[in-house]
Enzyme design. Structure first.
Site, PDB file in Angstrom:
ATOM      1  N   ARG A  96     -31.508 -22.378 -43.628  1.00  0.00           N
ATOM      2  CA  ARG A  96     -31.565 -20.907 -43.585  1.00  0.00           C
ATOM      3  C   ARG A  96     -30.816 -20.480 -42.329  1.00  0.00           C
ATOM      4  O   ARG A  96     -31.204 -20.860 -41.218  1.00  0.00           O
ATOM      5  CB  ARG A  96     -33.012 -20.415 -43.540  1.00  0.00           C
ATOM      6  CG  ARG A  96     -33.116 -18.937 -43.222  1.00  0.00           C
ATOM      7  CD  ARG A  96     -34.495 -18.367 -43.478  1.00  0.00           C
ATOM      8  NE  ARG A  96     -34.737 -18.177 -44.891  1.00  0.00           N
ATOM      9  CZ  ARG A  96     -35.661 -17.385 -45.416  1.00  0.00           C
ATOM     10  NH1 ARG A  96     -36.449 -16.682 -44.623  1.00  0.00           N
ATOM     11  NH2 ARG A  96     -35.809 -17.266 -46.711  1.00  0.00           N
ATOM     12  N   ASP A 218     -35.481  -4.475 -51.734  1.00  0.00           N
ATOM     13  CA  ASP A 218     -35.692  -5.420 -50.629  1.00  0.00           C
ATOM     14  C   ASP A 218     -35.762  -4.569 -49.369  1.00  0.00           C
ATOM     15  O   ASP A 218     -35.472  -3.372 -49.383  1.00  0.00           O
ATOM     16  CB  ASP A 218     -34.523  -6.428 -50.600  1.00  0.00           C
ATOM     17  CG  ASP A 218     -34.679  -7.492 -49.512  1.00  0.00           C
ATOM     18  OD1 ASP A 218     -35.796  -7.657 -48.983  1.00  0.00           O
ATOM     19  OD2 ASP A 218     -33.674  -8.161 -49.194  1.00  0.00           O
ATOM     20  N   CYS A 258     -38.415  -9.367 -53.258  1.00  0.00           N
ATOM     21  CA  CYS A 258     -38.426 -10.783 -52.858  1.00  0.00           C
ATOM     22  C   CYS A 258     -39.484 -11.073 -51.797  1.00  0.00           C
ATOM     23  O   CYS A 258     -39.884 -12.223 -51.629  1.00  0.00           O
ATOM     24  CB  CYS A 258     -37.042 -11.163 -52.342  1.00  0.00           C
ATOM     25  SG  CYS A 258     -36.500 -10.137 -50.968  1.00  0.00           S
ATOM     26  N   ARG A 286     -41.277 -19.258 -56.660  1.00  0.00           N
ATOM     27  CA  ARG A 286     -40.414 -19.912 -55.659  1.00  0.00           C
ATOM     28  C   ARG A 286     -40.730 -21.411 -55.618  1.00  0.00           C
ATOM     29  O   ARG A 286     -39.841 -22.236 -55.423  1.00  0.00           O
ATOM     30  CB  ARG A 286     -40.624 -19.286 -54.264  1.00  0.00           C
ATOM     31  CG  ARG A 286     -40.107 -17.856 -54.103  1.00  0.00           C
ATOM     32  CD  ARG A 286     -38.600 -17.761 -54.275  1.00  0.00           C
ATOM     33  NE  ARG A 286     -37.877 -18.661 -53.396  1.00  0.00           N
ATOM     34  CZ  ARG A 286     -37.554 -18.412 -52.128  1.00  0.00           C
ATOM     35  NH1 ARG A 286     -37.840 -17.245 -51.607  1.00  0.00           N
ATOM     36  NH2 ARG A 286     -36.888 -19.299 -51.396  1.00  0.00           N
TER      37      ARG A 286
END
Ligand code: CP
Ligand code: NVA
Length: 301
Positions: A96, A218, A258, A286
């Protein structure tokens, strides 16, 4: 094979991973040894709840090991050297990052698959979970109209690409100056020629949400944009998802996010907590989708 953006998987491969995800969810025991003796490196430059937990839990549930490092990349040595160390010890590198170019560089130096756990440009692992969630809720993805309202960010880019790969109808309404990445828009338009999906890029909320099956939003302030928070909150205020938007959509329109949400910013608490809201289904998925993806990258099926 690497997974830095949604279209690193062909449409057929996306469908294969989604089918595998459904199998993982229904029969987790079948996958209990799929990562036996495999090690996954997890590099996190930014905070995470869902991605970090589901990766570690998912790897453990498939009999593998994960080793986590939090911190900036590069820290003490060049990215290429980090990749050429990790590839000697591990079977997958998941990262990430702030800049997507960090992932590109890891990929250029790594013989083992590199997976994007979110960058400034894309969040492909999230969108796999979103597609599984929609498939479960509507029975099929065919013909679905998905309206994204808010910032043309990493999540929006990934949704746009995956919808175009799979032939969904994607509309995105953003304030002027906050549209999705133009290169991604172009790529989605090209994919749509083949998939028969459609794309509408607009600043007009009504045009995006009218008749939509899904309204997705989002945060207005993504990680790394904290300094712009006040300006963004002002500019995005009219794009807050409200009951009014659902009146323009379909009877059965669902809400998606999300997560994490910024309380009472991009969506009203009423919508977030309503029966329309699939946010915790997305979060659960997820886990199943990351297991399927890792399995696909390591074992090919
Ligand atoms: N949706 C998502 O990626 O959540 P985290 O930032 O908590 O991982
Ligand atoms: N757009 C958000 C998504 C978080 C999962 C961010 O990049 O911070």
């Amino acid at each position: 094979m690497h997974y830095l953006k949604d279209t690193d998987l062909t449409p057929a491969q996306i469908k294969q991973v989604l089918a595998l995800s459904a199998e993982v969810k229904k029969y987790p025991a079948r996958f209990a040894s799929r990562l036996k003796n495999k090690t996954v490196a997890l590099l996190f430059e930014k905070a995470s709840l869902r991605t970090k937990f589901t990766l570690q839990i998912g790897v453990a549930e498939m009999g593998g090991y994960s080793v986590l490092n939090d911190g900036r990349i590069p820290d003490r040595e060049p990215i290429g050297d980090i990749a050429r160390n990790l590839e000697r010890w591990t079977d997958i590198i998941v990262a990430r990052v702030y800049a997507h170019s960090t992932l590109e560089e890891l990929k250029n130096y790594s013989k083992v698959p590199v997976v994007n756990a979110l960058s400034d440009l894309y969040h492909p692992c999230q969108v796999l979970a979103d597609m599984l969630t929609l498939e479960e809720h509507f029975g099929s993805l065919r013909g679905l109209k998905l309206a994204f309202v808010g910032d043309g960010n990493n999540v929006a880019n990934s949704l746009m690409l995956t919808c175009a790969s799979l032939g969904l109808h994607f509309r995105i309404a953003t304030p002027k100056g906050y549209e999705a990445n133009p290169k991604v828009i172009k790529e989605a338009q090209n994919l749509n020629k083949k998939s028969k999906g459609t794309l509408l890029v607009t600043n007009n909320i009504e045009n995006a949400v009218r008749g939509a099956d899904v309204i997705y939003t989002d945060t207005w302030v993504s990680m790394g944009q904290e300094k712009e928070a006040d300006t963004r909150r002002r500019i995005f205020a009219p794009y807050k998802v409200t009951e009014q938007m659902f009146k323009l959509a379909n009877r059965g329109t669902v809400f998606m996010h999300c997560l994490p949400k910024h309380p009472n910013e991009e969506v009203t608490e009423d919508i977030f907590e309503s029966k329309r809201s699939l946010v915790f289904e997305q979060a659960e998925n997820r886990l199943h989708t990351i297991k399927a993806l890792l399995n696909f990258l390591v074992n090919g099926a």
